[in-house]
Design an enzyme around this catalytic site. Structure first.
Site, PDB file in Angstrom:
ATOM      1  N   ASP A  67       6.381  -4.077  -1.057  1.00 46.52           N
ATOM      2  CA  ASP A  67       5.606  -2.870  -0.542  1.00 46.52           C
ATOM      3  C   ASP A  67       6.876  -1.902  -0.355  1.00 46.52           C
ATOM      4  O   ASP A  67       7.895  -2.043  -0.183  1.00 46.52           O
ATOM      5  CB  ASP A  67       5.311  -3.513   0.671  1.00 46.52           C
ATOM      6  N   LEU A  85       2.528   4.744   7.392  1.00 41.31           N
ATOM      7  CA  LEU A  85       2.166   6.310   7.207  1.00 41.31           C
ATOM      8  C   LEU A  85       0.898   6.589   6.616  1.00 41.31           C
ATOM      9  O   LEU A  85       0.056   7.362   6.757  1.00 41.31           O
ATOM     10  CB  LEU A  85       3.177   7.340   6.722  1.00 41.31           C
ATOM     11  N   ALA A 117       8.159   1.587   2.088  1.00 41.23           N
ATOM     12  CA  ALA A 117       8.275   1.892   3.550  1.00 41.23           C
ATOM     13  C   ALA A 117       8.621   3.510   3.840  1.00 41.23           C
ATOM     14  O   ALA A 117       8.855   4.259   2.711  1.00 41.23           O
ATOM     15  CB  ALA A 117       9.839   1.239   3.924  1.00 41.23           C
ATOM     16  N   ASP A 118       8.389   3.769   5.253  1.00 43.57           N
ATOM     17  CA  ASP A 118       8.593   5.218   5.297  1.00 43.57           C
ATOM     18  C   ASP A 118       9.965   5.432   5.764  1.00 43.57           C
ATOM     19  O   ASP A 118      10.511   6.300   5.503  1.00 43.57           O
ATOM     20  CB  ASP A 118       7.536   5.613   6.354  1.00 43.57           C
ATOM     21  N   THR A 156       0.919  -1.314   0.016  1.00 43.34           N
ATOM     22  CA  THR A 156      -0.086   0.096   0.093  1.00 43.34           C
ATOM     23  C   THR A 156       0.936   1.201   0.034  1.00 43.34           C
ATOM     24  O   THR A 156       1.898   1.336   0.614  1.00 43.34           O
ATOM     25  CB  THR A 156      -0.721  -0.050   1.242  1.00 43.34           C
ATOM     26  N   GLY A 157       0.322   2.506  -0.592  1.00 42.73           N
ATOM     27  CA  GLY A 157       1.173   3.662  -0.523  1.00 42.73           C
ATOM     28  C   GLY A 157       1.718   4.068  -1.959  1.00 42.73           C
ATOM     29  O   GLY A 157       1.413   3.104  -3.140  1.00 42.73           O
ATOM     30  N   GLU A 165      -0.355  -4.825   6.182  1.00 44.86           N
ATOM     31  CA  GLU A 165       0.947  -5.160   5.684  1.00 44.86           C
ATOM     32  C   GLU A 165       1.732  -5.983   6.415  1.00 44.86           C
ATOM     33  O   GLU A 165       2.414  -6.857   5.650  1.00 44.86           O
ATOM     34  CB  GLU A 165       1.498  -3.698   5.528  1.00 44.86           C
ATOM     35  N   LYS A 172      14.170   7.490   1.721  1.00 53.70           N
ATOM     36  CA  LYS A 172      13.528   6.723   2.795  1.00 53.70           C
ATOM     37  C   LYS A 172      14.649   5.868   3.438  1.00 53.70           C
ATOM     38  O   LYS A 172      14.393   5.358   4.557  1.00 53.70           O
ATOM     39  CB  LYS A 172      12.767   5.658   2.303  1.00 53.70           C
TER      40      LYS A 172
HETATM   41  C1  A5P Z   1       1.231   2.281   4.127  1.00 53.10           C
HETATM   42  O1  A5P Z   1       0.492   2.110   5.126  1.00 53.10           O
HETATM   43  C2  A5P Z   1       2.796   2.409   4.368  1.00 53.10           C
HETATM   44  O2  A5P Z   1       3.221   1.440   5.127  1.00 53.10           O
HETATM   45  C3  A5P Z   1       3.475   2.630   3.162  1.00 53.10           C
HETATM   46  O3  A5P Z   1       4.119   1.486   2.608  1.00 53.10           O
HETATM   47  C4  A5P Z   1       4.358   3.531   3.354  1.00 53.10           C
HETATM   48  O4  A5P Z   1       3.975   4.671   3.976  1.00 53.10           O
HETATM   49  C5  A5P Z   1       5.291   4.108   1.859  1.00 53.10           C
HETATM   50  O5  A5P Z   1       4.340   4.673   1.303  1.00 53.10           O
HETATM   51  P1  A5P Z   1       4.904   5.523   0.073  1.00 53.10           P
HETATM   52  O6  A5P Z   1       5.152   4.618  -0.907  1.00 53.10           O
HETATM   53  O7  A5P Z   1       3.707   6.354  -0.407  1.00 53.10           O
HETATM   54  O8  A5P Z   1       5.724   6.518   0.436  1.00 53.10           O
END
Ligand code: A5P
Length: 230
Positions: free
Chosen positions: A87, A103, A89-90, A32-33, A110, A128
């Site tokens: 996936d 975030l 990551a922040d 997600t993201g 996840e 990141k």
């Molecule tokens: C979603 O809940 C988050 O864990 C996202 O994987 C993380 O925030 C990274 O998002 P972006 O790819 O939008 O930076």
């Protein structure tokens, strides 16, 4: 300062590279993201060209995107194990590949999806990557709605500075109907210890700390992609 268009190019490059690892017959975990979205789109394009896979999404948002792209979907009732999860990551810690995620609010699903996967490929742009997890972003902690005030008190007591995440004027709610406390922590010296401490607080559902889960990270940079390993 990196322009957001450049950052998107880096995210896209990392995501496209990760999707090259997908093979016919696999069960794929969809993250997600914004970075994971590039991966879902790339996967959708490969499926349209004949790739045969099925997927499990880590959020309702991603499931809706997968549906729009005609990506086959399955459930844990049919497939207990996922071959590869891709996936974002922040925060991505160089050396350990420990992560801060959530975030986007999808941290619980996840983590379930990533933990059920043989391999988790993290896709990220270079902003990141950190040498030590900590202050780049808050650490999201998912808490149950009932008694959240007391749970946040306990988070404060262990040295986190929690703030209830809002959506407008109301508490933000996750896909599971829980709340999120965004915790400011300057320096996460012992990620496993902190993860255990958080898990021991009654009312904490899960934290956004991913310790020892990521297998490999593909990082988009200004000059291409870097592969990071533990
Ligand atoms: C979603 O809940 C988050 O864990 C996202 O994987 C993380 O925030 C990274 O998002 P972006 O790819 O939008 O930076």
């Amino acid at each position: 300062m990196i322009k957001s268009s450049d950052q998107n190019d880096m995210k896209r490059a990392a995501a496209y590279k990760a999707v090259e690892a997908v093979e016919d017959g696999m069960v794929i975990g969809l993250g997600t993201g914004s970075t994971a979205t590039f991966a879902v789109e790339a996967l959708g394009a490969r499926i349209a060209r004949g790739l045969q896979v099925t997927t499990i999404s880590s959020s309702e948002r991603t499931a809706a995107l997968a549906k729009r792209l005609a990506i086959p979907m399955t459930t844990f009732a049919e497939h207990r194990r996922i071959d590869i999860t891709i996936d974002g990551a922040d925060q991505l810690e160089r050396g350990t590949l420990n992560l801060v995620k959530g975030l986007g609010g999808a941290l619980l699903r996840e983590k379930i999806v990533a933990s059920a996967s043989r391999r988790m490929i993290v896709v990220a742009d270079e902003t990141k990557v950190v040498t030590k997890l900590g202050k780049r972003t808050p650490l999201p902690v998912e808490v149950v709605m009932f008694g959240w005030e007391t749970v946040l008190d306990r988070l404060s007591a262990i040295g986190c500075s929690p703030r209830l995440r809002l959506s407008g004027t109301k508490p933000f709610q996750t896909d599971g109907g829980n709340y999120i406390a965004d915790c400011s922590i300057d320096d996460i010296a012992d990620a496993s210890g902190l993860e255990r401490q958080l898990a021991s607080i009654v009312g904490v559902v899960e934290s956004g700390l991913f310790v020892g889960i990521a297998s490999i990270a593909i990082v988009g940079t200004a000059t291409g992609v870097d592969i990071l390993r533990r």
